[in-house]
Design a protein around this motif. Structure first.
Motif, PDB file in Angstrom:
ATOM      1  N   THR A  47     -44.628  13.034  25.734  1.00  0.00           N
ATOM      2  CA  THR A  47     -44.107  11.920  25.115  1.00  0.00           C
ATOM      3  C   THR A  47     -45.040  10.786  24.886  1.00  0.00           C
ATOM      4  O   THR A  47     -45.196  10.093  23.922  1.00  0.00           O
ATOM      5  N   PHE A  48     -45.803  10.261  26.115  1.00  0.00           N
ATOM      6  CA  PHE A  48     -46.506   9.293  26.290  1.00  0.00           C
ATOM      7  C   PHE A  48     -47.646   9.746  25.273  1.00  0.00           C
ATOM      8  O   PHE A  48     -48.267   8.532  24.657  1.00  0.00           O
ATOM      9  N   LEU A  49     -48.320  10.890  25.389  1.00  0.00           N
ATOM     10  CA  LEU A  49     -49.380  11.068  24.671  1.00  0.00           C
ATOM     11  C   LEU A  49     -49.140  10.867  23.086  1.00  0.00           C
ATOM     12  O   LEU A  49     -49.934  10.513  22.278  1.00  0.00           O
ATOM     13  N   CYS A  50     -48.034  11.491  22.706  1.00  0.00           N
ATOM     14  CA  CYS A  50     -47.273  11.462  21.261  1.00  0.00           C
ATOM     15  C   CYS A  50     -47.284   9.815  20.879  1.00  0.00           C
ATOM     16  O   CYS A  50     -47.765   9.488  19.703  1.00  0.00           O
ATOM     17  N   LEU A  51     -46.893   9.007  21.763  1.00  0.00           N
ATOM     18  CA  LEU A  51     -46.812   7.592  21.501  1.00  0.00           C
ATOM     19  C   LEU A  51     -48.028   7.157  21.325  1.00  0.00           C
ATOM     20  O   LEU A  51     -48.250   6.328  20.463  1.00  0.00           O
ATOM     21  N   LEU A  52     -49.162   7.424  22.240  1.00  0.00           N
ATOM     22  CA  LEU A  52     -50.469   7.035  21.988  1.00  0.00           C
ATOM     23  C   LEU A  52     -51.212   7.542  20.670  1.00  0.00           C
ATOM     24  O   LEU A  52     -51.860   6.623  19.956  1.00  0.00           O
ATOM     25  N   LEU A  53     -50.791   8.574  20.300  1.00  0.00           N
ATOM     26  CA  LEU A  53     -51.148   9.120  18.987  1.00  0.00           C
ATOM     27  C   LEU A  53     -50.691   8.240  17.851  1.00  0.00           C
ATOM     28  O   LEU A  53     -51.278   7.916  16.940  1.00  0.00           O
ATOM     29  N   LEU A  54     -49.402   8.012  17.846  1.00  0.00           N
ATOM     30  CA  LEU A  54     -48.635   7.198  17.129  1.00  0.00           C
ATOM     31  C   LEU A  54     -49.396   5.741  16.749  1.00  0.00           C
ATOM     32  O   LEU A  54     -49.687   5.095  15.871  1.00  0.00           O
ATOM     33  N   LEU A  60     -55.598   3.070  13.184  1.00  0.00           N
ATOM     34  CA  LEU A  60     -56.536   3.323  12.128  1.00  0.00           C
ATOM     35  C   LEU A  60     -56.086   3.066  10.995  1.00  0.00           C
ATOM     36  O   LEU A  60     -57.015   2.802   9.986  1.00  0.00           O
ATOM     37  N   GLY A  61     -54.793   3.198  10.606  1.00  0.00           N
ATOM     38  CA  GLY A  61     -54.537   2.555   9.316  1.00  0.00           C
ATOM     39  C   GLY A  61     -54.756   1.359   9.142  1.00  0.00           C
ATOM     40  O   GLY A  61     -54.867   1.003   7.931  1.00  0.00           O
ATOM     41  N   ILE A  62     -54.285   0.451  10.128  1.00  0.00           N
ATOM     42  CA  ILE A  62     -54.541  -0.984   9.784  1.00  0.00           C
ATOM     43  C   ILE A  62     -56.039  -1.190   9.674  1.00  0.00           C
ATOM     44  O   ILE A  62     -56.602  -1.846   8.570  1.00  0.00           O
ATOM     45  N   ILE A  63     -56.849  -0.596  10.207  1.00  0.00           N
ATOM     46  CA  ILE A  63     -58.405  -0.571  10.102  1.00  0.00           C
ATOM     47  C   ILE A  63     -58.858  -0.324   8.645  1.00  0.00           C
ATOM     48  O   ILE A  63     -59.558  -0.799   8.196  1.00  0.00           O
ATOM     49  N   PHE A  64     -58.427   0.878   8.374  1.00  0.00           N
ATOM     50  CA  PHE A  64     -58.484   1.302   7.120  1.00  0.00           C
ATOM     51  C   PHE A  64     -58.213   0.582   6.020  1.00  0.00           C
ATOM     52  O   PHE A  64     -58.878   0.284   5.077  1.00  0.00           O
ATOM     53  N   TYR A  65     -56.978  -0.032   6.037  1.00  0.00           N
ATOM     54  CA  TYR A  65     -56.464  -0.864   4.882  1.00  0.00           C
ATOM     55  C   TYR A  65     -57.450  -2.175   4.902  1.00  0.00           C
ATOM     56  O   TYR A  65     -57.787  -2.620   3.992  1.00  0.00           O
TER      57      TYR A  65
END
Length: 271
Positions: A47-54, A60-65
């Motif tokens: 669960t923690f790993l999934c949270l980190l991925l999200l 990354l989305g913010i950086i890309f934008y």
């Protein structure tokens, strides 16, 4: 007494069966085993790993934008710069074209002024150095003329003129006609050629509209052909093998502006 014992046994057996049944109900249906402590840790880690991925995807989305917005801004600036550069180039080309036209018009005007001035100088001094014709040649409008007082056949006259990069005299407009009249030529070959028959004489004025002015190869001239010559105000035809004087003409060179406009001396005299 024995009946009481039997009743007690039966009741005991019944109670034993009930306990067995109760035990079967509670134990016979196997309940799921309680989750182990290691499994819970793995679930929490996942669960923690999934949270980190999200979170990572969000970052990354913010950086890309942000990067896309910056690059789009740069692209727009480059596009605006390109359009501005194209406008400047177009304006410069238009300016250069206008400048070239002005320079060309000015050159034409200067050439016309120099030619008119040189004509005036030529009237005063026929061999003035601004004259666009070779020495001993006469200048009239755009052509140079020379009188050759050697008796030659018509074809020999053509060959002589050709050697001077010129041709036999032709009269195709009124200005040239008046110029020739002023020279009062007597028996000078013209660039007129007829074939196999002798034409009647005609007035010099009528030759302007003649279709016999030489426009073809002269190598096939023979003694059966008749050529035209001018005598005073008339044109006659005779055998091309006869001998006469002749007049050559060729295109004049452009008047040199510097040799004309720069030759005037302050006191009003000309060099």
């Amino acid at each position: 007494m024995s009946e009481e014992v039997m009743y007690a046994d039966l009741k005991f057996q019944d109670s034993s069966k009930g306990e067995n049944i109760h035990e079967f109900d509670t134990v016979g249906i196997k309940a799921p085993p309680a989750p182990s402590r290691g499994w819970r840790q793995r679930a929490l880690a996942l669960t923690f790993l999934c949270l980190l991925l999200l979170i990572g995807l969000g970052v990354l989305g913010i950086i890309f934008y942000t990067t896309l917005k910056i690059e789009m801004g740069k692209l727009n600036k480059l596009q605006n710069f390109k359009e501005e550069l194209q406008r400047n180039v177009s304006l410069q080309l238009i300016h250069n074209m206008n400048s070239s036209k002005m320079i060309r018009d000015l050159s034409i005007t200067l050439q016309e002024i120099a030619t008119k001035l040189c004509h005036e100088l030529y009237k005063r001094e026929p061999e003035h150095k601004c004259k666009p014709c070779p020495e001993t040649w006469m200048w009239h409008e755009d052509n140079c003329y020379i009188l050759i007082d050697n008796y030659e056949t018509w074809q020999e006259s053509v060959m002589f003129c050709s050697a001077q990069n010129a041709s036999l005299l032709t009269i195709k407009n009124k200005s040239v006609l008046e110029f020739i009249k002023s020279k009062r030529l007597r028996k000078y070959w013209l660039g007129l050629l007829t074939r196999k028959y002798q034409k009647n004489y005609q007035r010099l004025d009528e030759t302007i509209f003649s279709s016999d002015w030489l426009l073809r190869n002269t190598n096939d001239v023979n003694d059966r052909m008749h050529c035209g010559y001018v005598d005073s105000m008339y044109v006659y035809y005779t055998d091309c093998t006869s001998t006469m004087n002749f007049m050559c003409e060729k295109l004049a060179n452009p008047v040199k502006i510097e040799s004309t406009l720069m030759n005037e001396i302050p006191d009003g005299k000309y060099s």
